[in-house]
Enzyme design. Structure first.
Site, PDB file in Angstrom:
ATOM      1  N   ARG A   1       0.903  -1.197  -0.068  1.00 28.47           N
ATOM      2  CA  ARG A   1       0.038  -0.083  -0.017  1.00 28.47           C
ATOM      3  C   ARG A   1       0.990   1.253   0.082  1.00 28.47           C
ATOM      4  O   ARG A   1       0.663   2.349  -0.805  1.00 28.47           O
ATOM      5  CB  ARG A   1      -1.143  -0.038   1.257  1.00 28.47           C
ATOM      6  CG  ARG A   1      -1.886   1.277   1.486  1.00 28.47           C
ATOM      7  CD  ARG A   1      -3.020   1.354   2.009  1.00 28.47           C
ATOM      8  NE  ARG A   1      -3.132   0.467   3.196  1.00 28.47           N
ATOM      9  CZ  ARG A   1      -2.744   0.313   4.322  1.00 28.47           C
ATOM     10  NH1 ARG A   1      -1.826   1.672   4.554  1.00 28.47           N
ATOM     11  NH2 ARG A   1      -2.644  -0.412   5.337  1.00 28.47           N
TER      12      ARG A   1
ATOM     13  N   TYR B   1     -14.525  17.063 -17.262  1.00 30.36           N
ATOM     14  CA  TYR B   1     -14.776  15.759 -17.202  1.00 30.36           C
ATOM     15  C   TYR B   1     -16.044  15.397 -16.259  1.00 30.36           C
ATOM     16  O   TYR B   1     -15.818  15.882 -15.022  1.00 30.36           O
ATOM     17  CB  TYR B   1     -13.810  14.711 -16.811  1.00 30.36           C
ATOM     18  CG  TYR B   1     -14.217  13.280 -16.605  1.00 30.36           C
ATOM     19  CD1 TYR B   1     -14.394  12.647 -17.914  1.00 30.36           C
ATOM     20  CD2 TYR B   1     -14.232  12.699 -15.389  1.00 30.36           C
ATOM     21  CE1 TYR B   1     -14.635  11.200 -17.584  1.00 30.36           C
ATOM     22  CE2 TYR B   1     -14.514  11.228 -15.339  1.00 30.36           C
ATOM     23  CZ  TYR B   1     -14.570  10.556 -16.638  1.00 30.36           C
ATOM     24  OH  TYR B   1     -15.098   9.089 -16.406  1.00 30.36           O
TER      25      TYR B   1
ATOM     26  N   ASP C   1      -5.840  19.140 -15.395  1.00 26.40           N
ATOM     27  CA  ASP C   1      -5.903  17.615 -15.715  1.00 26.40           C
ATOM     28  C   ASP C   1      -5.568  17.593 -17.506  1.00 26.40           C
ATOM     29  O   ASP C   1      -6.120  18.252 -18.251  1.00 26.40           O
ATOM     30  CB  ASP C   1      -7.558  17.249 -15.859  1.00 26.40           C
ATOM     31  CG  ASP C   1      -7.852  15.833 -16.255  1.00 26.40           C
ATOM     32  OD1 ASP C   1      -7.045  15.338 -17.095  1.00 26.40           O
ATOM     33  OD2 ASP C   1      -9.005  15.426 -15.691  1.00 26.40           O
TER      34      ASP C   1
ATOM     35  N   LYS D   1      -6.879   6.371 -19.966  1.00 27.24           N
ATOM     36  CA  LYS D   1      -6.668   6.931 -21.415  1.00 27.24           C
ATOM     37  C   LYS D   1      -5.372   6.601 -22.188  1.00 27.24           C
ATOM     38  O   LYS D   1      -5.139   5.512 -22.490  1.00 27.24           O
ATOM     39  CB  LYS D   1      -7.481   8.363 -21.219  1.00 27.24           C
ATOM     40  CG  LYS D   1      -8.437   8.418 -20.337  1.00 27.24           C
ATOM     41  CD  LYS D   1      -9.717   7.832 -20.648  1.00 27.24           C
ATOM     42  CE  LYS D   1     -10.685   7.886 -19.570  1.00 27.24           C
ATOM     43  NZ  LYS D   1     -10.881   8.886 -18.961  1.00 27.24           N
TER      44      LYS D   1
HETATM   45  C1  LIG Z   1     -11.460   9.407 -17.571  1.00 24.49           C
HETATM   46  C2  LIG Z   1     -11.437  10.712 -17.063  1.00 24.49           C
HETATM   47  C3  LIG Z   1     -11.072  11.112 -15.718  1.00 24.49           C
HETATM   48  C4  LIG Z   1     -11.482   9.996 -14.671  1.00 24.49           C
HETATM   49  O1  LIG Z   1     -10.422   8.913 -14.940  1.00 24.49           O
HETATM   50  P1  LIG Z   1     -10.831   7.367 -14.567  1.00 24.49           P
HETATM   51  O2  LIG Z   1      -9.535   6.595 -14.798  1.00 24.49           O
HETATM   52  O3  LIG Z   1     -11.843   6.927 -15.586  1.00 24.49           O
HETATM   53  O4  LIG Z   1     -11.305   7.083 -13.114  1.00 24.49           O
HETATM   54  C5  LIG Z   1     -10.566  12.194 -15.395  1.00 24.49           C
HETATM   55  N1  LIG Z   1     -10.366  13.201 -16.265  1.00 24.49           N
HETATM   56  C6  LIG Z   1     -10.720  13.118 -17.502  1.00 24.49           C
HETATM   57  C7  LIG Z   1     -10.364  14.210 -18.496  1.00 24.49           C
HETATM   58  C8  LIG Z   1     -10.907  11.824 -18.062  1.00 24.49           C
HETATM   59  O5  LIG Z   1     -11.016  11.547 -19.402  1.00 24.49           O
END
Ligand SMILES: *Cc1c(COP(=O)(O)O)cnc(C)c1O
Length: 392
Positions: A50, A102, A173, A198
């Site tokens: 962890r 998002y 982000d 992604k």
């Molecule tokens: C998918 C996404 C998230 C969240 O990520 P997860 O891995 O699905 O929890 C946050 N910000 C953006 C821009 C995203 O496309």
């Protein structure tokens, strides 16, 4: 000399000439929960997974290097990373956040972080004067650029100047462009967020999230959070993301070139009323993009003439999959209204331009001609079915 990004995706500088792991070229998966101590008061450097695990640590070093951060932390999902980040704030703190984020981030802020006493003001950071919304309680500004799905672009360096003047943390982000095309820390941001699910993973097969920072104090607090709340990425998933990152550059280039071709094709289609892709010179922030990123990515949003038309396209594409998510080798089409942005209040959604005629494409790395043929067939069949071949 600083190495270039494609090399950084594959090699960590400190690994050169290192003969550990029996010379294994692929970093081993340390599938272990705990670690034996060589003696009392001694440690191999690892105690319990962890806190830290060698495979996760290796991946974190690669991501830190790609974003030019001093530290990166790998979480089980992007949302888990953003949740850990929100723990840096306490009741009474105020954050200015981009309006077009998002959907999951909006849901987290509105329903969980605000319950914990954190206040949010949601504004169009690319258009509004952020300074007007700063109070003595404001602690941070949180943005995405380009935004999801409307591709609004914020000038990161300009915003970072304002953030620094007011001692605010700037959080970006960077999921949509990936570190291959954009490095917000180099433009003055303090924290970069990634959904590793992604482009970093890139194969629609693993969930992951990252926080990368350029600040020692933030890194220390986040390290405390990850070991305490336990959202760290599992060893096998760390290895999968590491494997995905090795091809980040070639995937991003290919997906981007496909996106350009599809955007140009869409622009010529009659039923398409709008194409939003930051690589098009007609995009209002084309110049900012040229300044702050090395590419335009492979996400594109388009609007068709009616809701019925949009829904029919979703049903008629065959090669392109109708699914949530983005950034993988497979091309996906999304309907933001009922998918990614289903939990966003309707008035907010419409104000952001996400009407029920809007579709979003995450362009993959298939052959562009095949993708265009698939869209073209879906357009033709829709036109026939809905308008019996006649112009509407
Ligand atoms: C998918 C996404 C998230 C969240 O990520 P997860 O891995 O699905 O929890 C946050 N910000 C953006 C821009 C995203 O496309």
């Amino acid at each position: 000399m600083e190495r270039n990004i494609n090399t950084k995706c594959i090699h960590l500088k400190e690994d050169q000439g290192n003969n550990n792991h029996y010379g294994a070229i692929s970093f081993p998966i340390y599938q272990t929960a705990t670690f034996a101590h060589p003696g009392v008061g001694q440690s191999t450097g690892y105690d319990y997974s962890r806190l830290q695990n060698p495979t996760r640590e290796h991946l974190e070093k690669i991501v830190a290097s790609l974003e030019s951060g001093i530290d990166a932390l790998a979480f089980s999902t992007g949302m888990s990373a953003i949740s850990a980040l929100m723990e840096l704030f306490k009741p009474g703190d105020h954050l200015i956040v981009d309006a077009d984020l998002y959907g999951g981030s909006i849901r987290l802020f509105n329903s969980i972080s605000s319950k914990n006493g954190i206040d949010f003001t949601s504004i169009d950071c690319c258009k509004e004067d952020v300074k007007k919304y700063i109070t003595d309680k404001t602690k941070a500004v949180y943005i995405e650029t380009p935004t999801n799905p409307m591709m609004n672009v914020t000038d990161i360096a300009a915003l970072s100047k304002i953030a620094k003047e007011h001692k605010l943390m700037l959080i970006v982000d960077n999921t949509f462009l990936s570190p291959y095309f954009q490095n917000p820390l180099k433009l003055g941001a303090d924290v970069v967020v990634h959904s590793g699910t992604k482009y970093l993973g890139g194969h629609n097969d693993t969930l992951a999230g990252f926080l990368v920072t350029s600040r020692e104090d933030i890194s220390e607090q986040l390290r405390f959070n990850i070991k305490t709340t336990g959202g760290g990425l599992a060893p096998f998933d760390s290895w999968l993301i590491m494997r995905g990152i090795k091809t980040l550059g070639v995937r991003m280039e290919r997906a981007q070139s496909n996106a350009f071709k599809i955007a140009e094709w869409l622009e010529k289609q009659k039923p398409v009323t709008k194409v939003i892709y930051p690589g098009l010179k007609t995009h209002p922030a084309y110049e900012i993009m040229c300044r702050q990123s090395r590419g335009f990515g492979a996400m594109l949003t388009f609007e068709v003439k009616s809701k019925e038309f949009a829904l029919s396209i979703l049903e008629k594409v065959k090669l392109i999959q109708y699914a949530e998510s983005l950034g993988g080798v497979e091309t996906l089409i999304t309907y933001p209204t009922t998918q990614t942005h289903a939990d966003v209040p309707e008035d907010v959604r419409l104000k952001n331009g996400i009407t029920d005629c809007v579709l979003r494409l995450s362009v993959g790395i298939e052959d562009a001609d095949d993708l265009i043929n698939d869209l073209s067939d879906a357009f033709e069949k829709t036109e026939e079915e809905l308008y019996s071949g006649k112009e509407s």
